[in-house]
Design a protein around this motif. Structure first.
Motif, short mmCIF file in Angstrom:
data_model
loop_
_atom_site.label_atom_id
_atom_site.label_comp_id
_atom_site.label_asym_id
_atom_site.label_seq_id
_atom_site.Cartn_x
_atom_site.Cartn_y
_atom_site.Cartn_z
N ASP A 123 0.84 -1.19 0.00
CA ASP A 123 0.00 0.00 0.00
C ASP A 123 0.88 1.25 0.00
O ASP A 123 1.78 1.39 0.82
CB ASP A 123 -0.87 -0.05 1.27
N SER A 148 3.65 7.50 4.48
CA SER A 148 3.60 7.95 5.87
C SER A 148 5.00 7.94 6.47
O SER A 148 5.32 8.77 7.30
CB SER A 148 2.63 7.09 6.68
N ARG A 155 0.34 -4.94 18.41
CA ARG A 155 0.53 -4.71 16.97
C ARG A 155 -0.73 -4.04 16.43
O ARG A 155 -1.82 -4.24 16.96
CB ARG A 155 0.76 -6.03 16.25
N ALA A 210 0.40 4.21 0.93
CA ALA A 210 0.37 5.04 2.15
C ALA A 210 1.40 4.58 3.17
O ALA A 210 1.90 5.36 3.96
CB ALA A 210 -1.02 5.01 2.76
N MET A 211 1.72 3.27 3.13
CA MET A 211 2.70 2.74 4.07
C MET A 211 4.05 3.45 3.90
O MET A 211 4.71 3.79 4.87
CB MET A 211 2.91 1.25 3.81
N LEU A 246 7.13 11.14 7.86
CA LEU A 246 7.72 11.23 9.18
C LEU A 246 9.23 11.41 9.10
O LEU A 246 9.92 11.27 10.09
CB LEU A 246 7.38 9.99 9.99
N LEU A 260 8.05 -4.85 4.72
CA LEU A 260 6.71 -5.08 4.18
C LEU A 260 6.76 -6.00 2.97
O LEU A 260 5.78 -6.69 2.66
CB LEU A 260 6.05 -3.75 3.81
N GLN A 275 6.72 1.13 18.36
CA GLN A 275 7.67 1.29 17.26
C GLN A 275 7.14 2.22 16.19
O GLN A 275 7.87 3.02 15.61
CB GLN A 275 8.01 -0.07 16.65
N PHE A 321 8.95 5.82 15.26
CA PHE A 321 9.62 5.80 13.95
C PHE A 321 10.17 7.17 13.52
O PHE A 321 11.35 7.32 13.22
CB PHE A 321 8.64 5.27 12.90
N SER A 347 -2.69 -4.68 14.11
CA SER A 347 -3.83 -5.54 13.78
C SER A 347 -4.62 -5.94 15.01
O SER A 347 -5.72 -6.47 14.90
CB SER A 347 -3.33 -6.78 13.04
N ARG A 370 2.88 -12.34 11.87
CA ARG A 370 2.94 -10.98 11.35
C ARG A 370 1.88 -10.86 10.26
O ARG A 370 1.64 -11.79 9.52
CB ARG A 370 4.29 -10.70 10.74
N ASP A 371 1.33 -9.71 10.23
CA ASP A 371 0.26 -9.48 9.27
C ASP A 371 0.81 -8.64 8.14
O ASP A 371 1.19 -7.50 8.33
CB ASP A 371 -0.89 -8.75 9.97
N ARG A 416 1.52 9.05 16.22
CA ARG A 416 2.73 8.89 15.42
C ARG A 416 3.08 10.20 14.73
O ARG A 416 4.24 10.57 14.61
CB ARG A 416 2.47 7.79 14.39
N ARG A 437 13.75 0.04 6.81
CA ARG A 437 12.83 -0.03 7.94
C ARG A 437 11.38 -0.30 7.52
O ARG A 437 10.62 -0.87 8.30
CB ARG A 437 12.91 1.27 8.74
N ALA A 477 -2.39 3.81 7.62
CA ALA A 477 -1.08 3.35 7.16
C ALA A 477 -0.16 3.02 8.32
O ALA A 477 1.00 3.40 8.36
CB ALA A 477 -0.43 4.41 6.26
N LEU A 478 -0.70 2.30 9.30
CA LEU A 478 0.17 1.82 10.38
C LEU A 478 0.95 0.62 9.84
O LEU A 478 0.39 -0.20 9.12
CB LEU A 478 -0.67 1.38 11.58
N TRP A 479 2.21 0.55 10.19
CA TRP A 479 3.02 -0.54 9.66
C TRP A 479 2.76 -1.82 10.43
O TRP A 479 2.99 -1.88 11.65
CB TRP A 479 4.50 -0.16 9.72
N PRO A 480 2.30 -2.83 9.73
CA PRO A 480 1.88 -4.05 10.43
C PRO A 480 3.04 -4.80 11.08
O PRO A 480 2.82 -5.60 11.97
CB PRO A 480 1.25 -4.89 9.33
N HIS A 481 4.25 -4.54 10.61
CA HIS A 481 5.36 -5.31 11.17
C HIS A 481 5.98 -4.64 12.38
O HIS A 481 6.99 -5.09 12.89
CB HIS A 481 6.42 -5.54 10.09
N MET A 482 5.36 -3.53 12.84
CA MET A 482 5.91 -2.84 14.01
C MET A 482 4.83 -2.73 15.08
O MET A 482 3.65 -2.63 14.76
CB MET A 482 6.35 -1.43 13.63
#
Lengths: 450, 572, 361
Positions: free
Chosen positions: B183, B189, C133, B185-186, B193, B208, C97, C101, C135, B283-284, C149, B203, C88-93
């Motif tokens: 995505d 964003s 997480r 937006a990932m 930042l 992802l 975290q 970031f 999710s 992990r999702d 964030r 990172r 858009a939150l990062w699923p792996h963090m």
């Protein structure tokens, strides 16, 4: 919804119909012609010539060549259903024919050409049982790349023993005897010609000079053609045909060498045995033998009379010039076939890195000592050579019937596997130890030379 | 995997769906049983057998007795791990630059980037030696200029070099698909930042894209671990696969230790795949929106693009030099111990023209069918594995993946043995003498490739997209047809291409199962030519044709996918 | 309070291929202002927001933040915080975290990061969820993580892209309050994209209404409501009745004639369209309904209609009234015990001239 489902299933039906049609199309070509099927390890250059000649002579017959490599060919013959097996097996390696004969996969028939002598040197040309026939002769020799030799300023070798000289270090290639029947015969020739211990000493030194131990016998001439290796131990036709194809290579027979037949045999329970017989007879006839002179084939006929028509300079194994000086004992060779191969693999092929390191250390030390004699260093160096280049199995044991019988069965039970792997382990670790020790001794000798 | 676990309750199929799923699962299991497990079993049981017919584990004891085997195991492990590292170093920049930046020729680069997978047997090895070998062009030049040579192709490092060059496209293809599925937006964003460049990649982007990367990397690892051809042509025998092969193909001996090695390699390969799946667990990775279309490709600054183009040109030159070598070889009269061939000729292609036009058609037919079947099976297995609640659904994956570790010659012998006297219905012809068996062997051997791509693609697809379709009245089948398959198309295509191109150059099963010259594919022809000095030119020419053919197929399928994607976008 | 900056768009034009997305956009957002971009989807509001964040490049024009032209500054150097529509939150963090970031990217010392993350999480009341997480969180919680964030990096400008659209109605109201309070306490210049006029009016101090890539009107919510400059704004901000008419005399007193309303004069208006065909607009709640026979005063302009239908909405009753030509809507406050006008009954409709607006074509 329902309509769409029908559309989907119509599509699936269409796909399956297509698949079925394809399957039918593939099986359709009805065989109006008779098909002779030959399993061989020979290159296309050779088989194509024979196919063309035989088909021209026998209208209505199609020759189907199945090139499979020796090991895959044997397995293919074994797995094919009775009555539908291929008709002819045609390959160099004598061991493959022995395996086929042992498994009753070959059919005896009276097709020998009486003009073919019983032996070349001391090696029988035809199978004594009559299950397969020598179709061409092949001698082992040394092939080299002239550009490589020039660039590296190497002298031209004449004998096997030359290849053990330090000057050829890292320039030689050889195929493993367990992978190539003819290499095995060459090794065996050296062993019989020089004696067990001296023969192994030479083989190990040659192994130490090798840049590679190839898995396929064609890997050696291929590498020499490339210029990847400077010299290699090859069957004559590899060298001769490469030269005739324009590669900058040369080939010589050493004075001690093996001349052995490449064989052809009728497969038992074949589909078209009659055609097979006709083809075998054809290859043994003067007409079939004549084809061997083709530049891309360059093999030696088994019919001595043929050499009168040979191109100028063509080697003649019956002429006495390259006759093997060794009295080759094929029973002895057969009895220790697997022992020799296994020893070679576990002390040379799989320990090649260590053997090369030991050889390098010995060569370096010898070079250092050359200008300044030093008795102690000399002794150390000789000790190093002795440790590195002694066979891990003594001559006595190599003759021991009980020891040899371990290798006789083709199927292995748990106990036998265990014993054999124990031997492999013993040889491998002994070889590793020897080479490390030799390297150490040579290092000490080199240190003394300062 | 987490997707299926976490969303499991939501996707629990109604009874009818489960029944259909069960039937499909059974059909796949039956296929794998008949064309993989049983044939391989008939060969490999030797590892457990005594000649008297009893079963034994003693052969395994014999195996562990050999220090050579321990050495071989560590060598194989080292080579596999190092190959993954180097393959990643090659693949990551190629994938990232072309997927994320405005890059002229991105499509061309991505297509060229998969060419190394098509290394025609033997010709590829000869070409590599002619370019990188002891007396290859590179070393001859280095020796002339600097008086040094690099032992690139020697020993284990040589194997790593060739394997990394050969198999990095597995990572590249899966990574590109994964990157396109993130995505937008990932990443935006993260940029918002304050993240950019390498840090953004390290990172956010890379983590992802993990499912795609792991799919590719695990495939490379297992493939290299099990690879036979490369070590053998480089004459490196102290690794597991060559050890097994040498023992299995010794003429006249049934050496149980060879089969023990095969069994252990299968077990280890499955373990490695399982471990890689474990690494992703919990992990999702699924994202709701598919990026690609909305994510504006970034522009590189002039110096950056100079650097990127330079690096990519270097990498492509490196990975394609074997292909350049094959090309030169196909036009060469004689090429031996020289930087370039002595003289050039077209005669090798003329030879081909007479000899083997049929082989090209055969290759297209067999490999096309095999790759098509692979994608169908791969998609079905991936779907059952990630979306159904069937018991033992993972075992399908394991069964299919086991094919990675099975030498082609073992599978082929197993086929001949299992299907001896089996006739094709209505034709009376023996299955063992038709090309169908060869095509099935390709299917089974290349299924793991397609499967990994399909699994990765489905993992990135959020289950709610399917739920939405079901909610709007689409049944399971329609949902798969209209939602899952289109969204997985990238992964499926990657799977198809990989299966197709690697099947096109498959050799060991080909030699064994080819029963007539008229039914022979190109790889058989290449093998045939490469058995003699005179055949080198025509062999290389055939190799060039194989590469061109597969490259063209790959390019066209990418084009097709692009135009489909564009079509979808304009429709939205 | 952070230093507050002004955000300015000057002559922005942007198109994708041949499709213009933004046309000559000029906008000034004052320091510390809570500003909304309001418009239907496809109006270009999100594009403008992404332009400010740096994700899009305009073909022409400038974006100024704090007086500095940022057109050439990449997104990661702008210090403009953006909350994405889907978070858009990062699923792996983990949550922690995710929030850390941006601070890590700014290479702040570990201790400072820990402190700021904790503060940001406390601000959105999610301190207990740091280890989770994304999710594992509900939609509202995810929204707050996204917010935490973004504000953790203390941006100069806060951009919110449809921040409430993924939440349920109740949560939306709650988050709206929180956003407003947060903005007020941080004092940060905030730009907020929404298609919901109520959301925009209740949160923002000023609103830009956009349609088809053009800013239609900028003003305070009340200003937009009371003095829409065109039909689009009038319709999009609140609901309005529009009846055809024309201007008879532009010089005061303004005389308007309408087939339904007859001829009447209007007091001074903020905007007067050029003479010609116009529409007379008035808000449904501004009218007075009476029975036809009830006495009528002279302060309203009166007309008659028939009640076609009505809806009871609690605070008021909404009547759909058929006129001689066309129809209109009238909202009448509801009081306990009052019976509504029956369907099909005739009613008199009184419109105060002060509530009337003239809207040109």
């Amino acid at each position: 919804m329902a309509i769409k489902h029908r559309a989907v299933s119509r599509r699936t039906r269409l796909v399956s119909a297509c698949l079925f049609g394809l399957a039918c199309a593939a099986t359709l070509p009805a065989q109006a012609q008779q098909v002779l099927s030959i399993v061989t390890s020979f290159p296309k250059d050779l088989t194509a010539v024979y196919k063309k000649a035989f088909e021209a002579r026998n209208p209505g017959i199609t020759v189907e060549i199945l090139n499979k490599g020796t090991s895959a060919g044997v397995a293919f013959v074994r797995e094919a259903p009775d009555g539908n097996k291929p008709d002819v097996f045609w390959a160099s390696a004598p061991d493959a024919f022995e395996v086929l004969a042992n498994e009753k996969l070959l059919q005896k028939f009276d097709g020998a050409n009486k003009a073919v002598p019983a032996k070349v040197g001391d090696y029988p040309i035809n199978d004594p049982e009559g299950l397969y026939y020598g179709q061409a002769l092949a001698g082992y020799g040394i092939m080299w790349n002239t550009r490589y030799m020039k660039a590296n300023k190497l002298p031209e070798p004449k004998e096997w023993a030359d290849l053990a000289k330090p000057v050829y270090f890292n320039h030689v290639a050889i195929s493993s005897p367990s992978r190539s029947g003819t290499t095995h015969l060459t090794v065996e020739t050296i062993l019989q010609g020089e004696g067990w211990n001296e023969g192994w000493r030479q083989m190990l030194q040659i192994g130490g000079n090798c840049a590679a131990i190839t898995e396929r016998s064609f890997g050696v001439p291929d590498g020499v053609n490339n210029g990847q290796f400077g010299l290699g131990l090859v069957i004559d036709f590899f060298g001769l045909s490469a030269k005739s194809s324009g590669f900058p290579v040369e080939f010589v027979y050493p004075s001690v060498t093996a001349i052995v037949p490449a064989n052809i045999g009728l497969i038992a329970n074949a589909k078209n045995a009659e055609l097979g017989k006709r083809f075998i007879s054809f290859t043994l006839s003067p007409e079939g033998q004549q084809l061997l002179f083709d530049a891309k084939i360059s093999r030696l006929p088994v019919l001595p009379a043929m050499y009168e028509k040979a191109p100028a300079g063509y080697p003649n194994p019956f002429g006495g010039k390259i006759t093997a000086k060794v009295k080759f004992d094929s029973d002895l060779s057969r009895s220790r076939y697997y022992v020799v191969n296994s020893m070679f693999d576990h002390t040379v092929t799989f320990r090649h890195k260590e053997l090369v390191a030991a050889t390098k250390a010995i060569n370096d030390a010898a070079a250092k000592l050359a200008g300044k004699p030093n008795a102690k260093a000399e002794a150390l160096l000789n000790e190093a050579r002795k440790v590195a280049y002694s066979p891990v199995v003594g001559e006595e044991r190599a003759r021991d019937k009980e020891f040899l019988s371990l290798y006789s069965a083709s199927k292995r039970d748990a106990l036998k596997t265990k014993q054999l792997t124990a031997l492999e382990e013993e040889w491998g670790s002994q070889a590793r130890k020897n080479y490390a020790r030799a390297q150490e001794l040579a290092g000490q000798a080199a240190a003394l030379a300062r | 995997m987490a997707t299926a676990e976490s969303a499991g309750g939501a996707v629990a199929a109604p009874a009818g769906g489960a029944g259909l799923q069960g039937a499909v699962a059974l059909a796949i299991a039956a296929f794998l049983l008949i064309f993989l497990i049983v044939p391989v079993g008939t060969v490999i049981y030797v590892a457990f057998a005594n000649p008297d017919g009893g079963l034994t584990l003693a052969h395994f004891g014999s195996f562990f007795q050999l220090s050579l085997m321990r050495e071989s195991f560590w060598n194989s492990l080292y080579v596999a791990a190092a190959s993954v590292v180097f393959a990643s170093l090659i693949a990551l920049p190629l994938a990232y630059f072309t997927a994320r930046f405005q890059f002229r020729g991105a499509l061309l680069i991505q297509t060229l980037g998969v060419l190394p997978l098509i290394m025609p047997p033997f010709v590829g090895a000869v070409a590599m030696q002619l370019v990188f070998g002891r007396s290859g062009s590179l070393n001859l030049l280095l020796n002339d200029w600097l008086g040094i040579t690099l032992p690139i192709m020697d020993g284990l490092n040589g194997v790593i070099f060739v394997e990394a060059l050969h198999y990095f496209p597995f990572i590249l293809m899966n990574l590109i698909v994964a990157l396109n599925n993130i995505d937008s937006a990932m990443e935006e964003s993260a940029q918002n930042l304050g993240s950019s460049g390498m840090r953004l990649f390290r990172r956010i982007v890379f983590p992802l894209a993990m499912p795609g990367y792991v799919a590719g990397a695990s495939l490379v690892f297992v493939k290299v671990f099990d690879d036979l051809g490369t070590p053998l042509v480089l004459n490196t025998t102290n690794m597991l696969a060559p050890q097994a092969y040498l023992r299995i193909t010794s003429i006249g001996i049934e050496d149980p230790v060879g089969y023990v090695i095969s069994v252990l390699m299968i077990v280890f390969s499955l373990f490695a795949l399982w471990a890689s799946a474990l690494a992703l667990r919990g992990r999702d990775y699924a994202t709701l929106q598919r990026g690609g279309s909305t994510l504006g490709k970034r522009r590189l600054k002039p110096w950056q693009s100079l650097l990127a183009y330079g690096w990519i040109a270097f990498v492509l030159l490196l990975v394609l030099s074997p292909h350049l070598g094959i090309l030169l070889l196909s036009f060469a009269k004689v090429w031996s111990f020289s930087v370039l061939p002595d003289a050039y000729t077209l005669e090798h292609y003329a030879t081909l023209y007479h000899d083997s036009p049929r082989m090209i058609g055969n290759t297209l037919l067999y490999c096309g069918l095999a790759a098509g079947l692979d994608v169908v099976l791969g998609t079905a297995i991936a779907y059952l594995m990630l979306r159904s609640r069937l018991p033992l659904r993972r075992s399908l994956d394991f069964m299919a993946s086991a094919a990675l570790a099975i030498p082609g010659v073992v599978l082929a012998i197993g086929y001949l043995r299992t299907f001896r006297n089996v006739e094709i219905p209505f034709s009376g012809e023996l299955l063992t003498s038709s090309w169908i068996l060869l095509m099935l062997a390709y299917t089974v051997r290349r299924l793991p490739y397609a499967l990994r791509s399909c699994v990765a693609a489905l993992q990135q697809l959020h289950v709610s997209l399917e739920e939405a379709a079901e909610n709007l009245g689409a049944g399971k089948r329609r949902t798969i047809q209209r939602i899952v398959v289109p969204l997985m198309a990238g992964g499926m295509l990657a799977g198809f291409v990989t299966s197709f191109m690697t099947a096109a150059v498959e050799l060991s099963a080909t030699i064994m199962l080819t029963t007539s010259q008229s039914a022979a594919p190109m790889s058989y022809g290449i093998y045939l030519y490469m058995q003699s000095a005179a055949g080198r030119g025509p062999g290389a020419a055939l190799g060039v044709l194989a590469v061109l053919l597969v490259a063209l197929g790959t390019y066209l399928s990418h084009r097709f996918l692009r135009s489909r994607a564009a079509e979808l976008e304009t429709r939205m | 309070m952070q230093n507050q900056v002004r955000v300015e768009a000057r002559n922005i034009a942007l198109s994708y291929g041949t499709t213009p997305v933004l046309r000559d956009v000029n906008l000034v957002i004052e320091p510390g202002e809570f500003f909304a971009l309001l418009g239907p989807s496809g109006s270009g509001k999100s594009t403008l927001l992404r332009l400010i964040a740096g994700f899009n490049q305009a073909q022409s024009g400038q974006i100024l933040i704090g007086g500095e032209d940022v057109s050439r500054i990449p997104p990661w150097k702008r210090n403009v915080g953006m909350v994405f529509q889907n978070y858009a939150l990062w699923p792996h963090m983990s949550v922690w975290q995710n929030v850390a970031f941006g601070l890590e990217e700014r290479r702040l010392p570990k201790g400072v990061i820990a402190q700021k993350v904790a503060a940001a999480l406390a601000l959105v009341s999610l301190s207990d969820y740091a280890k989770r997480r994304p999710s594992q969180l509900s939609g509202g919680q995810q929204q707050r993580v996204a917010l935490a964030r973004t504000i953790a990096i203390e941006p100069n400008v806060l951009l919110l892209d449809e921040p409430l659209s993924n939440l349920d109605a109740k949560l939306r109201l709650h988050m709206r309050d929180e956003l407003r309070q947060l903005q007020r306490s941080l004092g940060i210049t905030t730009i907020f994209v929404t298609h919901d006029q109520e959301e925009a009016m209740t949160t923002a101090a000023r609103i830009a209404v956009m349609d088809q890539g053009v800013i239609q009107q900028v003003g305070t919510p009340m200003d937009l409501f009371d003095n829409p400059v065109n039909r689009f704004v009038a319709n999009f901000v609140g609901s309005i009745n529009l009846l055809p008419g024309s201007i008879r005399a532009s010089a005061p007193p303004l005389r308007v004639v309408s087939p339904v309303l007859g001829e009447f004069s209007l007091p001074q208006l903020a905007q007067v369209p050029p003479a010609g065909a116009i529409e007379v607009g008035f808000r449904p709640h501004a009218v007075v309904l009476k029975a036809v026979d009830a006495p009528r005063d002279g302060e309203h302009v009166w007309l008659q209609g028939t009640v076609n239908d009505y809806e009871f909405l609690g605070e008021f009753v909404r009547y759909h009234i058929g006129l001689e030509q066309g129809s209109m809507v009238a909202d009448q406050p509801h009081r306990a015990g009052h019976a509504p006008f029956a369907r099909a009954s005739r009613v008199a409709i009184g419109i105060p001239p002060a509530e009337m607006r003239l809207i040109g074509d």
